[in-house]
Design an enzyme around this catalytic site. Structure first.
Site: not given
Length: 256
Positions: A14, A87, A130
Site C-alpha cells: 500500500e 479502497k 488495508c
C-alpha cells in the site's frame, strides 16, 4: 511476491510510490487517464509485460476529477489493466488510545464504491486495501463470487499490526476457505506513520504459509489451489450455512 507453481504473480504494498503521510499524498497522486504523467501506472504495466506475470500493483494515490483515491491496479501478463480497486473502507482513528497513532484517511481520500474481482491466469482474485480486511462482509462477498485468493496491500501501524495483522488474515482465510495475501511497507519506510510490515500469505485452513518480519524483503511462496477445495470437502461450510436464518445480499450483483 507470491507464486503458484503454474503461473506467476506479484503483489506490491500500500502507498508504495510515496511516504505514508497525509500531507504528501496529493503531491504524489497520479491521474491514470494521463499515461504520460502516471509513472507508477506505466511502470507496473511495463513490468508485467516484460516478465509475463500478473501484478497486483499495491496502491498509490489516484487523482480523478479533483478527488484523491487510495487505488490498486491489477495488470495482466501482456501489461493490460485488468482491474482497478479503490479502497472501500477508510481508516479513521479519531480517539486513539495513549501512545497510538492519530490518522484520518477521510481527510484526504474519497472512498470507493465497488468491490473488485478479477480473473487472471493464476486464479480468480479479489482485491481489498488495508482497512478493507477488517470487514468480513467483503471477504464473504468475494467468496460467494468464486474468489480463490484475496490480496490486501496494506500498511497497518505498529499498534494495530501487533494486535490484529495476522489475526484478521487468518479469520478472513479460514471463514471463507480461501487464500489471503498481504503486502506491507517495511517498518523503516519513510514518513511519520510507523508501519508494522510482516507481509504474509495465509492458507484456506488459516495456516501461515509464509511471512516476512518488519524489515524490507522479498517473499516468494507457492499457493496450491487444490487445498481450497480439499478444505471445503473436509469442512463443507457452504452446506452448513442457515440461509433460512440469515443471508448475504450482494447489492452489485442484484443491481448490475
Amino acid at each position: 511476491m507470491f507464486s503458484p507453481s503454474s503461473s506467476s504473480w506479484g503483489d506490491a504494498k500500500e502507498m508504495w510510490n510515496c511516504p505514508y503521510s497525509g500531507d504528501l499524498f496529493p503531491k504524489f497522486a497520479e491521474d491514470f487517464k494521463n499515461k504520460d504523467g502516471s509513472l507508477s501506472f506505466s511502470m507496473l504495466s511495463e513490468l508485467a509485460a516484460c516478465h509475463g506475470i500478473t501484478i497486483v500493483g499495491g496502491s498509490v494515490p489516484e487523482l480523478d476529477n479533483n478527488r484523491l483515491y487510495n487505488t490498486c491496479c491489477v495488470f495482466g501478463p501482456n501489461g493490460t489493466l485488468l482491474a482497478k480497486h479503490r479502497k472501500l473502507h477508510l481508516f479513521d482513528v479519531e480517539k486513539p488510545a495513549p501512545g497510538e497513532v492519530y490518522f484520518k484517511e477521510s481527510d484526504f481520500f474519497t472512498a470507493g464504491n465497488e468491490p473488485t474481482v478479477v480473473d487472471t491466469d493464476v486464479c480468480r482474485i479479489g482485491i481489498g486495501i488495508c482497512h478493507d480486511i477488517r470487514f468480513p462482509e467483503l471477504a464473504m462477498l468475494y467468496q460467494a463470487r468464486g474468489v480463490e485468493l484475496i490480496c490486501y496491500p496494506s500498511a497497518f501501524n505498529i499498534s494495530t499490526g501487533k494486535l490484529f495483522w495476522e489475526l484478521e488474515q487468518q479469520a478472513r482465510a479460514v471463514d471463507n476457505q480461501i487464500y489471503v495475501a498481504t503486502c506491507s511497507p517495511s517498518l523503516n519506510s519513510s514518513g511519520s506513520y510507523e508501519i508494522w510490515g510482516h507481509s504474509t500469505l495465509v492458507g484456506p485452513g488459516g495456516d501461515v504459509v509464509a511471512k516476512l518480519g518488519p524489515e524490507e524483503g522479498v517473499l516468494v511462496a507457492e499457493i496450491n489451489l487444490s487445498s481450497i477445495y480439499q478444505q471445503r470437502r473436509n469442512i463443507p461450510l457452504h452446506t452448513h450455512r442457515r440461509h433460512n436464518v440469515y443471508s448475504l445480499i450482494d447489492v452489485k450483483e442484484q443491481n448490475p
